[in-house]
Design a protein around this motif. Structure first.
Motif, PDB file in Angstrom:
ATOM      1  N   HIS A   1     -50.292 -54.326  38.614  1.00 63.17           N
ATOM      2  CA  HIS A   1     -51.082 -53.121  39.351  1.00 63.17           C
ATOM      3  C   HIS A   1     -52.381 -53.599  39.739  1.00 63.17           C
ATOM      4  O   HIS A   1     -53.202 -52.814  38.993  1.00 63.17           O
ATOM      5  CB  HIS A   1     -50.796 -51.667  38.203  1.00 63.17           C
TER       6      HIS A   1
ATOM      7  N   HIS B   1     -55.582 -54.353  42.923  1.00 66.27           N
ATOM      8  CA  HIS B   1     -56.375 -53.615  44.239  1.00 66.27           C
ATOM      9  C   HIS B   1     -56.898 -54.755  44.390  1.00 66.27           C
ATOM     10  O   HIS B   1     -57.914 -54.345  45.065  1.00 66.27           O
ATOM     11  CB  HIS B   1     -56.868 -52.409  44.762  1.00 66.27           C
TER      12      HIS B   1
ATOM     13  N   LYS C   1     -52.219 -55.241  46.044  1.00 67.75           N
ATOM     14  CA  LYS C   1     -51.825 -54.205  46.849  1.00 67.75           C
ATOM     15  C   LYS C   1     -52.837 -54.678  47.866  1.00 67.75           C
ATOM     16  O   LYS C   1     -53.713 -55.231  47.694  1.00 67.75           O
ATOM     17  CB  LYS C   1     -51.657 -52.959  46.116  1.00 67.75           C
TER      18      LYS C   1
ATOM     19  N   HIS D   1     -47.499 -44.559  42.974  1.00 70.08           N
ATOM     20  CA  HIS D   1     -48.486 -44.227  42.289  1.00 70.08           C
ATOM     21  C   HIS D   1     -48.427 -42.634  42.300  1.00 70.08           C
ATOM     22  O   HIS D   1     -48.186 -42.155  43.365  1.00 70.08           O
ATOM     23  CB  HIS D   1     -49.882 -43.942  43.741  1.00 70.08           C
TER      24      HIS D   1
ATOM     25  N   HIS E   1     -49.498 -44.616  36.856  1.00 71.96           N
ATOM     26  CA  HIS E   1     -50.832 -43.186  36.474  1.00 71.96           C
ATOM     27  C   HIS E   1     -50.023 -42.247  35.485  1.00 71.96           C
ATOM     28  O   HIS E   1     -50.778 -42.757  34.260  1.00 71.96           O
ATOM     29  CB  HIS E   1     -51.178 -43.239  37.996  1.00 71.96           C
TER      30      HIS E   1
ATOM     31  N   ASP F   1     -55.565 -51.663  36.987  1.00 70.63           N
ATOM     32  CA  ASP F   1     -55.188 -51.126  38.899  1.00 70.63           C
ATOM     33  C   ASP F   1     -56.639 -51.795  39.002  1.00 70.63           C
ATOM     34  O   ASP F   1     -57.503 -50.897  39.849  1.00 70.63           O
ATOM     35  CB  ASP F   1     -55.348 -49.154  37.998  1.00 70.63           C
TER      36      ASP F   1
HETATM   37 ZN   LIG Z   1     -53.759 -47.970  42.200  1.00 67.85          ZN
END
Ligand SMILES: [Zn+2]
Length: 413
Positions: A81, A83, A150, A251, A273, A324
């Protein structure tokens, strides 16, 4: 290509023989002393004790890739996960948040996710590719051989396509594998005049077919949260995605509950999360096939509670751990450091943490060809300069791998 025998490693932990779900004790870890790996092309042919493998090979047809000094070999880490495709920086947000400013005050000052959306839209595809490459190569150097990335800072058909094309282009070029995910449902775009449902409908009608056509991703994600998308609004979007053959990830339960139930209802691969999950959410997740993903980087970045990983494991759930890595809440982007910190706060065994960043993270991405070291799987692994695997988490991310192999080839940094 010739076969290669790589080793000897002082300790080799293939991470095999452990279930995807539930608590794990360190005693359950298989530790091969003086281990070796036979590799052909990008695939593992055999693993075992180095001296046994030496007897097994035809020395004329095998290259010996000798590892000198103390080393602990682990499967390549998987960060399920991130970004890491974005423009700009949110250093101002971070400073303001730590100075006690509220979310609303930061947003009014031009910060928050929308700031990253603006910066990402301004960036050219080449600038985005440059950013992804730098961040992904840093992860790779830290032993992370597979990285989920992502979209979600474009928030229009055109801009989401730009992000996903950038991720695909970088994946084709760099050594690490990038697994892309469409997060067009990150937030309701401020400049979209219609309702949230209308936005999602437009994305599903206009973007989903292009994702298929250009093979940009097989995964659809959404941020289920007050202020983002509700369970009700997301239902038709996920239904459409599933009908078209996409897999779902969510999420969920970051600040308020509701997301994990959506994940279970839609048979999502993972729910990520879960910092706000209560006993009720823990129970439904543990009874499902959804992989629960802890994101300690976001807890550290925001100064918030950690995902209740201990309780989820004890209830029989599966815990993956991911960074994350993003410009707002989780700028650090160091999976091993974050995983080791999660371990001290949640009282996780070495076996549980290492499982969370190897084969349980592979399960969170539905990847069956990696995450453990065994014959037939990808030859992705790394070697840490120590004689005792427990040193790795004990040094809280400061002990970095000395060597990393991706698809059987040692990477030259
Ligand atoms: Zn995220």
């Amino acid at each position: 290509m010739k076969q290669k025998l790589i080793g000897p490693f002082t300790q080799l932990l293939p991470m095999t023989g452990i279930t995807v779900n539930g608590a794990v004790k360190d005693e359950q870890l298989l530790v091969i002393e003086n281990g070796g790996i036979i590799v052909e092309n990008n695939i593992i042919i055999a693993i075992g004790q180095y001296k046994d493998l030496l007897k097994q090979i035809d020395i004329k047809d095998t290259l010996l890739e000798e590892v000198k000094g103390d080393s602990v070999c682990l499967p390549g880490f998987i960060d399920s996960h991130t970004h890491i495709c974005f423009g700009g920086t949110r250093a101002n947000d971070y400073a303001m948040r730590n100075a006690g400013k509220t979310y609303l005050e930061i947003s009014k000052a031009g910060g928050g996710i929308w700031d990253t959306v603006t910066q990402t839209r301004k960036a050219s595809i080449l600038e985005l590719e440059d950013g992804i490459t730098k961040r992904a190569n840093k992860h790779l150097k830290n032993g992370v051989t597979t990285i989920e990335v992502k979209s979600g800072y474009g928030l229009s058909v055109y801009e989401e396509l730009k992000m996903l094309r950038a991720i695909k282009n970088v994946d084709n070029r760099i050594k690490a594998d990038l697994i892309s995910t469409c997060l067009a449902a990150h937030m309701h775009p401020k400049d979209y005049s219609g309702t949230a449902s209308e936005y999602l409908e437009e994305i599903s009608i206009s973007l989903f077919p292009l994702l298929k056509e250009e093979r940009l991703t097989t995964r659809i994600d959404a941020f289920i949260e007050e202020g983002a998308f509700t369970a009700e609004v997301i239902a038709p979007y996920f239904k459409k995605a599933k009908e078209m053959g996409f897999t779902i990830t969510v999420h969920a339960d970051q600040f308020s509950t509701g997301g994990s139930k959506v994940a279970v209802d839609f048979n999502a691969i993972s729910a990520d999360h879960l910092e706000a999950s209560t006993a009720e959410e823990i129970e439904i997740l543990a009874k499902s096939t959804v992989i629960a993903t802890a994101l300690p980087g976001a807890s550290i970045g925001l100064g918030c509670a950690f995902t209740p990983a201990r309780k989820i494991l004890d209830a029989g759930g599966a815990i993956a751990i991911a960074s994350d890595h993003n410009p707002g809440s989780a700028p650090m982007g160091d999976l091993l450091t974050q995983a080791s910190i999660l371990g001290t706060f949640q009282k996780l065994s070495n076996a549980e943490i290492l499982s969370g960043i190897t084969f349980r993270a592979a399960a969170a991405l539905n990847l069956k060809d990696r995450g453990v070291l065994k014959s037939g799987l990808l030859a992705d692994f790394s070697a840490f300069p120590t004689s005792n695997y427990k040193e790795i988490l004990y040094q809280q991310g400061q002990l970095k791998p000395e060597m990393v192999w991706k698809n059987g080839a040692k990477i030259d940094f």
